[in-house]
Design a protein around this motif. Structure first.
Motif, PDB file in Angstrom:
ATOM      1  N   VAL A   1      -2.100  -4.675   7.071  1.00  0.00           N
ATOM      2  CA  VAL A   1      -1.858  -3.422   6.337  1.00  0.00           C
ATOM      3  C   VAL A   1      -3.126  -2.570   6.303  1.00  0.00           C
ATOM      4  O   VAL A   1      -3.078  -1.352   6.524  1.00  0.00           O
ATOM      5  CB  VAL A   1      -1.326  -3.709   4.915  1.00  0.00           C
ATOM      6  CG1 VAL A   1      -1.338  -2.451   4.051  1.00  0.00           C
ATOM      7  CG2 VAL A   1       0.082  -4.291   4.987  1.00  0.00           C
ATOM      8  N   ASN A   2      -4.269  -3.193   6.058  1.00  0.00           N
ATOM      9  CA  ASN A   2      -5.526  -2.442   6.034  1.00  0.00           C
ATOM     10  C   ASN A   2      -5.809  -1.802   7.386  1.00  0.00           C
ATOM     11  O   ASN A   2      -6.235  -0.635   7.458  1.00  0.00           O
ATOM     12  CB  ASN A   2      -6.688  -3.351   5.644  1.00  0.00           C
ATOM     13  CG  ASN A   2      -6.648  -3.765   4.193  1.00  0.00           C
ATOM     14  OD1 ASN A   2      -5.845  -3.281   3.412  1.00  0.00           O
ATOM     15  ND2 ASN A   2      -7.496  -4.710   3.836  1.00  0.00           N
ATOM     16  N   ALA A   3      -5.590  -2.542   8.475  1.00  0.00           N
ATOM     17  CA  ALA A   3      -5.838  -2.002   9.818  1.00  0.00           C
ATOM     18  C   ALA A   3      -4.900  -0.836  10.114  1.00  0.00           C
ATOM     19  O   ALA A   3      -5.327   0.187  10.669  1.00  0.00           O
ATOM     20  CB  ALA A   3      -5.676  -3.106  10.862  1.00  0.00           C
ATOM     21  N   LEU A   4      -3.629  -0.961   9.741  1.00  0.00           N
ATOM     22  CA  LEU A   4      -2.684   0.128   9.981  1.00  0.00           C
ATOM     23  C   LEU A   4      -3.051   1.356   9.157  1.00  0.00           C
ATOM     24  O   LEU A   4      -3.008   2.485   9.653  1.00  0.00           O
ATOM     25  CB  LEU A   4      -1.260  -0.322   9.676  1.00  0.00           C
ATOM     26  CG  LEU A   4      -0.176   0.735   9.879  1.00  0.00           C
ATOM     27  CD1 LEU A   4      -0.223   1.325  11.295  1.00  0.00           C
ATOM     28  CD2 LEU A   4       1.191   0.154   9.582  1.00  0.00           C
ATOM     29  N   TYR A   5      -3.421   1.164   7.905  1.00  0.00           N
ATOM     30  CA  TYR A   5      -3.808   2.299   7.068  1.00  0.00           C
ATOM     31  C   TYR A   5      -5.026   3.018   7.663  1.00  0.00           C
ATOM     32  O   TYR A   5      -5.071   4.255   7.678  1.00  0.00           O
ATOM     33  CB  TYR A   5      -4.088   1.849   5.633  1.00  0.00           C
ATOM     34  CG  TYR A   5      -4.497   2.983   4.724  1.00  0.00           C
ATOM     35  CD1 TYR A   5      -3.583   3.969   4.377  1.00  0.00           C
ATOM     36  CD2 TYR A   5      -5.784   3.071   4.224  1.00  0.00           C
ATOM     37  CE1 TYR A   5      -3.954   5.017   3.550  1.00  0.00           C
ATOM     38  CE2 TYR A   5      -6.152   4.113   3.384  1.00  0.00           C
ATOM     39  CZ  TYR A   5      -5.237   5.082   3.060  1.00  0.00           C
ATOM     40  OH  TYR A   5      -5.600   6.129   2.243  1.00  0.00           O
TER      41      TYR A   5
ATOM     42  N   LEU B   1       0.870  -1.178   0.000  1.00  0.00           N
ATOM     43  CA  LEU B   1       0.000   0.000   0.000  1.00  0.00           C
ATOM     44  C   LEU B   1       0.905   1.225   0.000  1.00  0.00           C
ATOM     45  O   LEU B   1       1.863   1.292   0.773  1.00  0.00           O
ATOM     46  CB  LEU B   1      -0.870  -0.018   1.248  1.00  0.00           C
ATOM     47  CG  LEU B   1      -1.885   1.102   1.422  1.00  0.00           C
ATOM     48  CD1 LEU B   1      -3.068   0.579   2.227  1.00  0.00           C
ATOM     49  CD2 LEU B   1      -1.297   2.313   2.111  1.00  0.00           C
ATOM     50  N   LEU B   2       0.610   2.178  -0.852  1.00  0.00           N
ATOM     51  CA  LEU B   2       1.345   3.436  -0.921  1.00  0.00           C
ATOM     52  C   LEU B   2       0.356   4.567  -0.736  1.00  0.00           C
ATOM     53  O   LEU B   2      -0.687   4.598  -1.393  1.00  0.00           O
ATOM     54  CB  LEU B   2       2.046   3.566  -2.281  1.00  0.00           C
ATOM     55  CG  LEU B   2       2.808   4.858  -2.552  1.00  0.00           C
ATOM     56  CD1 LEU B   2       4.006   4.983  -1.618  1.00  0.00           C
ATOM     57  CD2 LEU B   2       3.258   4.905  -4.009  1.00  0.00           C
TER      58      LEU B   2
ATOM     59  N   TYR C   1      -2.354   0.209  -4.318  1.00  0.00           N
ATOM     60  CA  TYR C   1      -2.648  -0.931  -3.447  1.00  0.00           C
ATOM     61  C   TYR C   1      -2.684  -2.165  -4.334  1.00  0.00           C
ATOM     62  O   TYR C   1      -3.444  -2.211  -5.304  1.00  0.00           O
ATOM     63  CB  TYR C   1      -4.000  -0.750  -2.754  1.00  0.00           C
ATOM     64  CG  TYR C   1      -4.318  -1.803  -1.739  1.00  0.00           C
ATOM     65  CD1 TYR C   1      -3.974  -1.647  -0.413  1.00  0.00           C
ATOM     66  CD2 TYR C   1      -4.991  -2.966  -2.109  1.00  0.00           C
ATOM     67  CE1 TYR C   1      -4.273  -2.614   0.536  1.00  0.00           C
ATOM     68  CE2 TYR C   1      -5.297  -3.941  -1.174  1.00  0.00           C
ATOM     69  CZ  TYR C   1      -4.931  -3.754   0.145  1.00  0.00           C
ATOM     70  OH  TYR C   1      -5.225  -4.710   1.078  1.00  0.00           O
ATOM     71  N   ALA C   2      -1.826  -3.142  -4.033  1.00  0.00           N
ATOM     72  CA  ALA C   2      -1.777  -4.336  -4.885  1.00  0.00           C
ATOM     73  C   ALA C   2      -1.223  -5.526  -4.124  1.00  0.00           C
ATOM     74  O   ALA C   2      -0.455  -5.366  -3.181  1.00  0.00           O
ATOM     75  CB  ALA C   2      -0.896  -4.062  -6.099  1.00  0.00           C
ATOM     76  N   GLU C   3      -1.633  -6.711  -4.563  1.00  0.00           N
ATOM     77  CA  GLU C   3      -0.987  -7.928  -4.112  1.00  0.00           C
ATOM     78  C   GLU C   3       0.395  -7.972  -4.744  1.00  0.00           C
ATOM     79  O   GLU C   3       0.550  -7.587  -5.911  1.00  0.00           O
ATOM     80  CB  GLU C   3      -1.794  -9.149  -4.542  1.00  0.00           C
ATOM     81  CG  GLU C   3      -3.133  -9.252  -3.865  1.00  0.00           C
ATOM     82  CD  GLU C   3      -3.918 -10.469  -4.345  1.00  0.00           C
ATOM     83  OE1 GLU C   3      -3.336 -11.380  -4.966  1.00  0.00           O
ATOM     84  OE2 GLU C   3      -5.127 -10.489  -4.100  1.00  0.00           O
ATOM     85  N   VAL C   4       1.384  -8.431  -3.977  1.00  0.00           N
ATOM     86  CA  VAL C   4       2.748  -8.498  -4.489  1.00  0.00           C
ATOM     87  C   VAL C   4       3.338  -9.864  -4.156  1.00  0.00           C
ATOM     88  O   VAL C   4       2.996 -10.468  -3.148  1.00  0.00           O
ATOM     89  CB  VAL C   4       3.621  -7.355  -3.912  1.00  0.00           C
ATOM     90  CG1 VAL C   4       3.147  -6.010  -4.420  1.00  0.00           C
ATOM     91  CG2 VAL C   4       3.630  -7.381  -2.400  1.00  0.00           C
ATOM     92  N   PRO C   5       4.252 -10.331  -4.992  1.00  0.00           N
ATOM     93  CA  PRO C   5       4.860 -11.635  -4.748  1.00  0.00           C
ATOM     94  C   PRO C   5       5.945 -11.605  -3.674  1.00  0.00           C
ATOM     95  O   PRO C   5       6.261 -12.625  -3.076  1.00  0.00           O
ATOM     96  CB  PRO C   5       5.434 -12.033  -6.104  1.00  0.00           C
ATOM     97  CG  PRO C   5       5.698 -10.728  -6.803  1.00  0.00           C
ATOM     98  CD  PRO C   5       4.616  -9.795  -6.302  1.00  0.00           C
ATOM     99  N   GLU C   6       6.546 -10.417  -3.448  1.00  0.00           N
ATOM    100  CA  GLU C   6       7.616 -10.294  -2.453  1.00  0.00           C
ATOM    101  C   GLU C   6       7.720  -8.855  -1.967  1.00  0.00           C
ATOM    102  O   GLU C   6       7.198  -7.937  -2.588  1.00  0.00           O
ATOM    103  CB  GLU C   6       8.967 -10.728  -3.050  1.00  0.00           C
ATOM    104  CG  GLU C   6       9.419  -9.870  -4.202  1.00  0.00           C
ATOM    105  CD  GLU C   6      10.695 -10.370  -4.860  1.00  0.00           C
ATOM    106  OE1 GLU C   6      11.090 -11.524  -4.622  1.00  0.00           O
ATOM    107  OE2 GLU C   6      11.296  -9.597  -5.609  1.00  0.00           O
ATOM    108  N   ARG C   7       8.404  -8.691  -0.852  1.00  0.00           N
ATOM    109  CA  ARG C   7       8.595  -7.372  -0.257  1.00  0.00           C
ATOM    110  C   ARG C   7       9.733  -6.632  -0.969  1.00  0.00           C
ATOM    111  O   ARG C   7      10.690  -7.240  -1.426  1.00  0.00           O
ATOM    112  CB  ARG C   7       8.957  -7.496   1.217  1.00  0.00           C
ATOM    113  CG  ARG C   7       7.850  -8.087   2.053  1.00  0.00           C
ATOM    114  CD  ARG C   7       8.339  -8.285   3.492  1.00  0.00           C
ATOM    115  NE  ARG C   7       7.409  -9.073   4.248  1.00  0.00           N
ATOM    116  CZ  ARG C   7       6.487  -8.578   5.082  1.00  0.00           C
ATOM    117  NH1 ARG C   7       6.408  -7.277   5.271  1.00  0.00           N
ATOM    118  NH2 ARG C   7       5.668  -9.376   5.724  1.00  0.00           N
ATOM    119  N   HIS C   8       9.623  -5.333  -1.002  1.00  0.00           N
ATOM    120  CA  HIS C   8      10.707  -4.473  -1.484  1.00  0.00           C
ATOM    121  C   HIS C   8      11.331  -3.715  -0.324  1.00  0.00           C
ATOM    122  O   HIS C   8      12.437  -3.200  -0.455  1.00  0.00           O
ATOM    123  CB  HIS C   8      10.203  -3.472  -2.526  1.00  0.00           C
ATOM    124  CG  HIS C   8       9.937  -4.097  -3.852  1.00  0.00           C
ATOM    125  ND1 HIS C   8      10.825  -4.105  -4.887  1.00  0.00           N
ATOM    126  CD2 HIS C   8       8.847  -4.770  -4.314  1.00  0.00           C
ATOM    127  CE1 HIS C   8      10.311  -4.742  -5.923  1.00  0.00           C
ATOM    128  NE2 HIS C   8       9.125  -5.147  -5.597  1.00  0.00           N
TER     129      HIS C   8
END
Length: 87
Positions: free
Chosen positions: A58-62, A5-6, A79-86
């Motif tokens: 993430v939704n709760a924190l946002y 989420l950005l 906001y998107a599903e991602v395969p890995e963290r950056h």
């Protein structure tokens, strides 16, 4: 399910080093236990933050960030599903 989420927001008060340290301390205390990672950028009165973790966490924190009195004009940018963290 891992999501990223950005968002961007404007500071409700002038940004001081103490405010930034408070936000970072709060993040460092709570986010690891929630499985959330990310990055916070600020310039002038603008914040931009990427959050990564499980969808519910993430939704709760946002939701908390949107209600946080230190922010105004919070805008979800991505906001998107991602395969890995950056972050």
């Amino acid at each position: 399910m891992l999501v990223r989420l950005l968002y961007a927001s404007r500071a409700a008060a002038p940004v001081t080093q103490e405010i930034i340290e408070s936000i970072l301390q709060q993040s460092r205390t709570h986010n690891p236990g929630l499985g959330i990672t990310g990055v916070l950028c600020h310039g002038g009165e603008v914040y931009m933050q990427a959050l990564e973790g499980g969808r519910d966490a993430v939704n709760a924190l946002y939701t908390k960030i949107v209600r946080d009195e230190r922010h105004r004009e919070v805008m979800l940018l991505h906001y998107a599903e991602v395969p890995e963290r950056h972050f």
